[in-house]
Design a protein around this motif. Structure first.
Motif, PDB file in Angstrom:
ATOM      1  N   VAL A   1     -32.566  16.470 -36.198  1.00  0.00           N
ATOM      2  CA  VAL A   1     -32.709  15.951 -34.838  1.00  0.00           C
ATOM      3  C   VAL A   1     -33.776  16.763 -34.091  1.00  0.00           C
ATOM      4  O   VAL A   1     -33.761  17.995 -34.129  1.00  0.00           O
ATOM      5  N   GLN A   2     -34.668  16.057 -33.438  1.00  0.00           N
ATOM      6  CA  GLN A   2     -35.689  16.732 -32.624  1.00  0.00           C
ATOM      7  C   GLN A   2     -35.514  16.300 -31.170  1.00  0.00           C
ATOM      8  O   GLN A   2     -35.199  15.154 -30.885  1.00  0.00           O
ATOM      9  N   LEU A   3     -35.704  17.259 -30.281  1.00  0.00           N
ATOM     10  CA  LEU A   3     -35.582  16.998 -28.854  1.00  0.00           C
ATOM     11  C   LEU A   3     -36.906  17.316 -28.180  1.00  0.00           C
ATOM     12  O   LEU A   3     -37.472  18.389 -28.395  1.00  0.00           O
ATOM     13  N   GLN A   4     -37.371  16.390 -27.373  1.00  0.00           N
ATOM     14  CA  GLN A   4     -38.632  16.587 -26.663  1.00  0.00           C
ATOM     15  C   GLN A   4     -38.362  16.495 -25.169  1.00  0.00           C
ATOM     16  O   GLN A   4     -38.058  15.420 -24.658  1.00  0.00           O
ATOM     17  N   ALA A   5     -38.489  17.623 -24.493  1.00  0.00           N
ATOM     18  CA  ALA A   5     -38.265  17.669 -23.047  1.00  0.00           C
ATOM     19  C   ALA A   5     -39.593  17.535 -22.314  1.00  0.00           C
ATOM     20  O   ALA A   5     -40.623  18.009 -22.782  1.00  0.00           O
ATOM     21  N   SER A   6     -39.543  16.896 -21.163  1.00  0.00           N
ATOM     22  CA  SER A   6     -40.744  16.723 -20.351  1.00  0.00           C
ATOM     23  C   SER A   6     -40.345  16.587 -18.887  1.00  0.00           C
ATOM     24  O   SER A   6     -39.165  16.429 -18.568  1.00  0.00           O
ATOM     25  N   GLY A   7     -41.354  16.636 -18.019  1.00  0.00           N
ATOM     26  CA  GLY A   7     -41.115  16.398 -16.605  1.00  0.00           C
ATOM     27  C   GLY A   7     -41.154  17.627 -15.721  1.00  0.00           C
ATOM     28  O   GLY A   7     -41.037  17.512 -14.501  1.00  0.00           O
ATOM     29  N   GLY A   8     -41.301  18.796 -16.319  1.00  0.00           N
ATOM     30  CA  GLY A   8     -41.374  20.002 -15.512  1.00  0.00           C
ATOM     31  C   GLY A   8     -42.680  20.078 -14.728  1.00  0.00           C
ATOM     32  O   GLY A   8     -43.585  19.263 -14.921  1.00  0.00           O
ATOM     33  N   GLY A   9     -42.754  21.061 -13.846  1.00  0.00           N
ATOM     34  CA  GLY A   9     -43.967  21.225 -13.070  1.00  0.00           C
ATOM     35  C   GLY A   9     -43.758  22.171 -11.908  1.00  0.00           C
ATOM     36  O   GLY A   9     -42.742  22.871 -11.839  1.00  0.00           O
ATOM     37  N   LEU A  10     -44.721  22.171 -11.003  1.00  0.00           N
ATOM     38  CA  LEU A  10     -44.693  23.007  -9.807  1.00  0.00           C
ATOM     39  C   LEU A  10     -44.358  22.127  -8.611  1.00  0.00           C
ATOM     40  O   LEU A  10     -44.989  21.089  -8.393  1.00  0.00           O
ATOM     41  N   VAL A  11     -43.379  22.556  -7.824  1.00  0.00           N
ATOM     42  CA  VAL A  11     -42.949  21.780  -6.669  1.00  0.00           C
ATOM     43  C   VAL A  11     -42.589  22.744  -5.550  1.00  0.00           C
ATOM     44  O   VAL A  11     -42.178  23.876  -5.809  1.00  0.00           O
ATOM     45  N   GLN A  12     -42.738  22.291  -4.330  1.00  0.00           N
ATOM     46  CA  GLN A  12     -42.352  23.114  -3.186  1.00  0.00           C
ATOM     47  C   GLN A  12     -40.847  23.052  -2.979  1.00  0.00           C
ATOM     48  O   GLN A  12     -40.183  22.081  -3.367  1.00  0.00           O
ATOM     49  N   ALA A  13     -40.326  24.080  -2.367  1.00  0.00           N
ATOM     50  CA  ALA A  13     -38.902  24.112  -2.042  1.00  0.00           C
ATOM     51  C   ALA A  13     -38.540  22.869  -1.235  1.00  0.00           C
ATOM     52  O   ALA A  13     -39.279  22.451  -0.342  1.00  0.00           O
ATOM     53  N   GLY A  14     -37.396  22.284  -1.590  1.00  0.00           N
ATOM     54  CA  GLY A  14     -36.962  21.051  -0.957  1.00  0.00           C
ATOM     55  C   GLY A  14     -37.403  19.799  -1.690  1.00  0.00           C
ATOM     56  O   GLY A  14     -36.928  18.707  -1.378  1.00  0.00           O
ATOM     57  N   GLY A  15     -38.289  19.973  -2.640  1.00  0.00           N
ATOM     58  CA  GLY A  15     -38.810  18.836  -3.385  1.00  0.00           C
ATOM     59  C   GLY A  15     -37.901  18.426  -4.529  1.00  0.00           C
ATOM     60  O   GLY A  15     -36.798  18.955  -4.707  1.00  0.00           O
ATOM     61  N   SER A  16     -38.392  17.469  -5.318  1.00  0.00           N
ATOM     62  CA  SER A  16     -37.606  16.906  -6.415  1.00  0.00           C
ATOM     63  C   SER A  16     -38.440  16.837  -7.689  1.00  0.00           C
ATOM     64  O   SER A  16     -39.668  16.721  -7.644  1.00  0.00           O
ATOM     65  N   LEU A  17     -37.747  16.897  -8.796  1.00  0.00           N
ATOM     66  CA  LEU A  17     -38.339  16.666 -10.119  1.00  0.00           C
ATOM     67  C   LEU A  17     -37.313  15.938 -10.971  1.00  0.00           C
ATOM     68  O   LEU A  17     -36.099  16.079 -10.762  1.00  0.00           O
ATOM     69  N   ARG A  18     -37.814  15.188 -11.933  1.00  0.00           N
ATOM     70  CA  ARG A  18     -36.934  14.524 -12.888  1.00  0.00           C
ATOM     71  C   ARG A  18     -37.339  14.934 -14.297  1.00  0.00           C
ATOM     72  O   ARG A  18     -38.460  14.643 -14.728  1.00  0.00           O
ATOM     73  N   LEU A  19     -36.434  15.594 -14.982  1.00  0.00           N
ATOM     74  CA  LEU A  19     -36.677  15.980 -16.366  1.00  0.00           C
ATOM     75  C   LEU A  19     -36.142  14.900 -17.305  1.00  0.00           C
ATOM     76  O   LEU A  19     -35.137  14.255 -17.008  1.00  0.00           O
ATOM     77  N   SER A  20     -36.821  14.742 -18.423  1.00  0.00           N
ATOM     78  CA  SER A  20     -36.383  13.816 -19.461  1.00  0.00           C
ATOM     79  C   SER A  20     -36.297  14.567 -20.778  1.00  0.00           C
ATOM     80  O   SER A  20     -37.030  15.527 -21.005  1.00  0.00           O
ATOM     81  N   CYS A  21     -35.420  14.118 -21.638  1.00  0.00           N
ATOM     82  CA  CYS A  21     -35.291  14.699 -22.975  1.00  0.00           C
ATOM     83  C   CYS A  21     -34.993  13.573 -23.948  1.00  0.00           C
ATOM     84  O   CYS A  21     -33.947  12.928 -23.853  1.00  0.00           O
ATOM     85  N   ALA A  22     -35.917  13.345 -24.854  1.00  0.00           N
ATOM     86  CA  ALA A  22     -35.766  12.283 -25.840  1.00  0.00           C
ATOM     87  C   ALA A  22     -35.357  12.869 -27.184  1.00  0.00           C
ATOM     88  O   ALA A  22     -35.986  13.813 -27.670  1.00  0.00           O
ATOM     89  N   ALA A  23     -34.325  12.297 -27.767  1.00  0.00           N
ATOM     90  CA  ALA A  23     -33.849  12.720 -29.088  1.00  0.00           C
ATOM     91  C   ALA A  23     -34.391  11.776 -30.152  1.00  0.00           C
ATOM     92  O   ALA A  23     -34.425  10.556 -29.954  1.00  0.00           O
ATOM     93  N   SER A  24     -34.798  12.343 -31.260  1.00  0.00           N
ATOM     94  CA  SER A  24     -35.274  11.525 -32.380  1.00  0.00           C
ATOM     95  C   SER A  24     -34.738  12.116 -33.674  1.00  0.00           C
ATOM     96  O   SER A  24     -34.235  13.241 -33.707  1.00  0.00           O
ATOM     97  N   GLY A  25     -34.861  11.342 -34.719  1.00  0.00           N
ATOM     98  CA  GLY A  25     -34.324  11.789 -36.001  1.00  0.00           C
ATOM     99  C   GLY A  25     -32.945  11.197 -36.233  1.00  0.00           C
ATOM    100  O   GLY A  25     -32.573  10.202 -35.636  1.00  0.00           O
ATOM    101  N   ARG A  26     -32.169  11.848 -37.048  1.00  0.00           N
ATOM    102  CA  ARG A  26     -30.908  11.282 -37.495  1.00  0.00           C
ATOM    103  C   ARG A  26     -29.757  11.687 -36.561  1.00  0.00           C
ATOM    104  O   ARG A  26     -29.034  12.634 -36.824  1.00  0.00           O
TER     105      ARG A  26
END
Length: 123
Positions: free
Chosen positions: A1-26
């Motif tokens: 199983v492989q996991l690929q995370a994405s969506g990180g970054g730089l944001v100001q306090a009070g802001g929002s981010l959405r992280l994603s993690c896709a699983a692949s393989g068996r």
């Protein structure tokens, strides 16, 4: 199983981010998914987790009410919506593939880990 995370970054306090993690393989069983984070100089800590069905979620007290974990099993993807971000949320965020259908707050209950995505919150 492989996991690929994405969506990180730089944001100001009070802001929002959405992280994603896709699983692949068996992905052969009904698995929970978790999000953990590690800040510089600190140990890895639990942030959020979700059951296979999505009906059960757990959150660390530090993120409760601000973060929301969800999943789309058709896409083998789990999400972490992070709102009202604080500088203390700055960390590398890791997604993890659980051994059981029920979510756990313990890292040793997860068998596979993603590579991590950096989240930086400026004050």
């Amino acid at each position: 199983v492989q996991l690929q995370a994405s969506g990180g970054g730089l944001v100001q306090a009070g802001g929002s981010l959405r992280l994603s993690c896709a699983a692949s393989g068996r992905t052969v069983h009904s698995y929970s998914m978790g999000w953990f984070r590690q800040a510089p100089g600190k140990e890895r800590e639990f942030a959020a987790a979700i059951s296979w069905s999505g009906s059960v979620t757990h959150y660390a007290d530090s993120v409760k009410g601000r973060f929301t974990v969800s999943r789309d099993n058709a896409k083998n993807t789990v999400y972490l919506q992070m709102n009202s971000l604080k500088p203390e949320d700055t960390a590398v965020y890791y997604c993890a593939y659980g051994r059981w259908a029920s979510p756990s707050m313990v890292g040793s209950d997860y068998d596979y880990w993603g590579q991590g995505t950096q989240v930086t919150v400026s004050s």
